[in-house]
Design an enzyme around this catalytic site. Structure first.
Site, PDB file in Angstrom:
ATOM      1  CG  ASP A 122       1.446  12.082   2.016  1.00 38.19           C
ATOM      2  OD1 ASP A 122       2.643  11.794   2.074  1.00 38.19           O
ATOM      3  OD2 ASP A 122       0.537  11.353   2.450  1.00 38.19           O
ATOM      4  CG  ASP A 229       5.690   8.458   1.043  1.00 41.35           C
ATOM      5  OD1 ASP A 229       4.708   7.950   1.605  1.00 41.35           O
ATOM      6  OD2 ASP A 229       6.308   7.924   0.107  1.00 41.35           O
ATOM      7  CD  GLU A 287       5.597   5.938   5.517  1.00 36.84           C
ATOM      8  OE1 GLU A 287       4.864   4.952   5.500  1.00 36.84           O
ATOM      9  OE2 GLU A 287       6.063   6.447   4.482  1.00 36.84           O
ATOM     10  CG  HIS A 361      -2.413   5.445   3.078  1.00 40.54           C
ATOM     11  ND1 HIS A 361      -1.730   6.139   4.070  1.00 40.54           N
ATOM     12  CD2 HIS A 361      -1.523   5.296   2.067  1.00 40.54           C
ATOM     13  CE1 HIS A 361      -0.508   6.390   3.661  1.00 40.54           C
ATOM     14  NE2 HIS A 361      -0.355   5.896   2.445  1.00 40.54           N
ATOM     15  CG  ASP A 362       0.799   2.706   3.534  1.00 37.40           C
ATOM     16  OD1 ASP A 362       0.240   2.707   2.429  1.00 37.40           O
ATOM     17  OD2 ASP A 362       1.709   3.496   3.859  1.00 37.40           O
TER      18      ASP A 362
END
Ligand code: GLC
Length: 587
Positions: A122, A229, A287, A361-362
């Site tokens: 990440d 991210d 993302e 995870h979100d």
């Protein structure tokens, strides 16, 4: 059958024939790949402190290899004060002691590669932690690092710290103002997320070079790519204009000013060049919460040398009232979901590449959100959701536990939540007069901790996740829903996902077949055709908890077709049970 470009299929070049780190991998190897996301805090705890760690992941690589995935995307393990569970980084080139050491990370890279799995890190470079030395230094107005962040004086005519004195009216994505006053200098810094996540100023070339140097360091260490991210936020309208304020609201949305900004693609091209991301062996996925199809086509066009693929939010934003926050939930009819995914399939059919995901995870757990997590339908709906998604064109992402059909968590009170976004939303919503029950109901559906409960390895204490006290409670359904049971049961969600992943590796039509959505307006059936010179695949799926009978005239001719994969093997005919689905191969 045409051999995939790069895969695990017998007789075809495999990872063991061409070692990692060589330049021998074909370009765009990720087109045949499936990625598995590990949220390290919740995956496996090796030392009994209740928090997952790197040795825990390395010890469970057999699970990933058995599933058949090609890539592991690791959510952040860098040194961090953990305000946002590691998405607030204070040292990009070290591992947080909670997760282990750099030597543990090296062991994970080696372990992954030995299992034929690549490791994608990440990359969180829209912001750092406020405890990162860069930010600590930038607090001094005379420091050369001052310009590495977005420092601004109060709005003209306002005293620092008074209401409305913030440099813009922007709301933070984690609620409240996006500006934090620094008493010492009397200026504010921008934080689109928490106050402990100050935004980096990508306009400053030194910031960009520092980020690229750090990325090169990771590539040299052996990682195989980056998941970037909120990368669509790195370029802003330099005028920092106020955003529109909703009726009765205090803050405006920063979206127009910060998403997909004017220099975004320039920065991505520069990063690609400076880090050597186009070398062929690396995977990049950005993302991009605000990405449009048009932008995704450009960013993922290989000729432009930006990114391999992006995460669009189009389908996970459909259950939100337009323009509203994620908590403003509206019903989602199946035709809207199908149409949205199909629009992206069609939009990127000739250029670029899609990523495919239901959860991460979100996001809440897929089976609870899009399927039916009741005991009666959980397994079939998890399998059918997997089938539909994996039979789209693009690279599928499996979020840890999705392959078990893990469900949302049955949290009772706000005290059980750990996620900063949920806690801040609860606090702010109650302050602005929202009804407590409505706030808790929204959290139960959309709170990020739903996806962060520990991985369910077995039926034992704490699901085999830890010998200590887990940082977030284990879902009580681990007694039934767990990896040990799933691996042993041929009809489990796990074994269905395994078959789906194998199908992608084995069948060129899954990778490259032209996509067509049939019956777009049907409220229960999801019917997809993938077609190419060697034939076609037809996916027939009942995405509802009621039986449905398909009309023969609505479907392609299935006479003589072979069923490659089914939720209810052995059943035939056009009547589908709740959440029943089949993948047919036609001629
Ligand atoms: C991304 C991450 C999320 C994090 C945020 C700020 O959306 O996926 O978990 O809170 O960025 O870094």
């Amino acid at each position: 059958m045409i051999a995939p470009i790069w895969g695990r299929v017998a007789g075809v070049t495999t990872s063991s024939d061409a070692p990692f780190g060589t330049g021998s991998r074909p370009a765009q190897w990720w087109r045949t790949a499936v990625v598995y996301q590990v949220y390290p805090r919740s995956f496996a705890d090796s030392d009994g402190d209740g928090v997952g760690d790197l040795p825990g992941i390395t010890a469970h690589l057999d699970h990933l290899e058995r599933l058949g995935v090609d890539v592991l995307w690791l959510s952040p393990v860098y040194r961090s004060p953990m305000d946002d569970n590691g998405y607030d980084i204070s040292d990009y080139q070290d591992i947080d002691p909670l997760f282990g050491t750099l030597a543990d990370l090296d062991a994970l890279i080696t372990g992954c590669h030995a299992h034929g799995i690549r490791l994608v890190m990440d990359l969180v470079v829209n912001h750092t932690s406020d405890e990162h030395p860069w930010f600590v230094e930038s607090r001094d107005p005379t420091s050369p690092k001052r310009d590495w962040y977005w420092w601004r004086p109060p709005r003209p005519g306002h005293e620092p710290g008074t209401e409305g004195a913030e440099p813009t009216n922007w709301e933070s994505i984690f609620s409240g103002s996006a500006w934090q006053l620094d008493e010492a200098s009397g200026e504010y810094y921008l934080h689109l997320f928490s106050t402990k996540q100050p935004d980096l100023n990508w306009e400053n070339p030194q910031v960009r070079q520092a980020v690229y140097a750090m990325m090169r360091w990771w590539v040299d260490r052996g990682v195989d790519g980056f998941r970037m991210d909120v990368i669509d936020l790195i370029s802003r309208d330099p005028a920092l204009p106020d955003g529109p304020v909703p009726p009765g609201g205090r803050f405006g949305s920063p979206h127009e000013a910060v998403a997909n900004g004017p220099r975004l693609e320039e920065f991505l091209t520069e990063m690609n060049r400076e880090v050597g991301l186009g070398a062929g062996h690396l995977l990049t996925v950005g993302e991009m919460p605000g990405v449009t199809i048009e932008l995704a086509r450009r960013v993922t066009d290989p000729r432009r040398h930006e990114l391999d693929m992006v995460f669009s939010f189009a389908h996970v934003d459909l259950d939100v009232r337009p323009g509203g926050p994620k908590w403003d939930i509206v019903p989602l009819p199946l035709p809207r979901l199908k149409r949205t995914l199909a629009d992206w399939q069609e939009g990127l059919a000739d250029v670029g590449w899609n990523s495919l995901y239901w959860n991460n995870h979100d996001q809440p757990r897929a089976v609870t959100r899009f399927g039916d997590d009741s005991p009666e339908h959980r397994v079939a709906s998890a399998k059918t959701l997997g089938t539909v998604l994996h039979l789209h064109r693009g690279t599928p992402y499996v979020y840890q536990g999705e392959e078990l059909g893990m469900t949302n968590a049955p949290f009772g009170s706000i005290a059980e939540y750990r996620d900063i976004e949920s806690i801040r939303y609860h606090e702010q919503a109650l302050l602005s007069g929202a009804l407590p029950d409505a706030v808790m109901a929204a959290l139960a559906l959309k709170g990020r901790d739903n996806a962060r409960t520990p991985m369910q390895w077995d039926a034992g204490p704490h699901a085999g996740f830890t010998t200590g006290t887990p940082w977030l409670p284990v879902n009580p359904n681990h007694v039934e829903v767990n990896a040990e049971a799933a691996r042993a049961d041929p009809s489990s969600v796990f074994n269905h996902y395994r078959a789906l992943i194998a199908l992608r590796h084995d069948h060129p039509l899954v990778v490259d077949g032209r996509f067509e959505l049939l019956l777009p307006d049907h409220p229960q059936l999801w019917v997809v055709v993938r077609e190419g010179a060697i034939g076609r695949l037809v996916v027939l799926a009942n995405c509802s908890s009621q039986p449905v009978t398909a009309a023969a005239g609505d479907l392609p001719d299935l006479a003589g077709a072979t069923v490659l994969l089914a939720t209810h093997p052995g059943r035939e005919g056009l009547e589908l049970l709740p959440w029943e689905s089949r993948v047919y191969e036609v001629g």
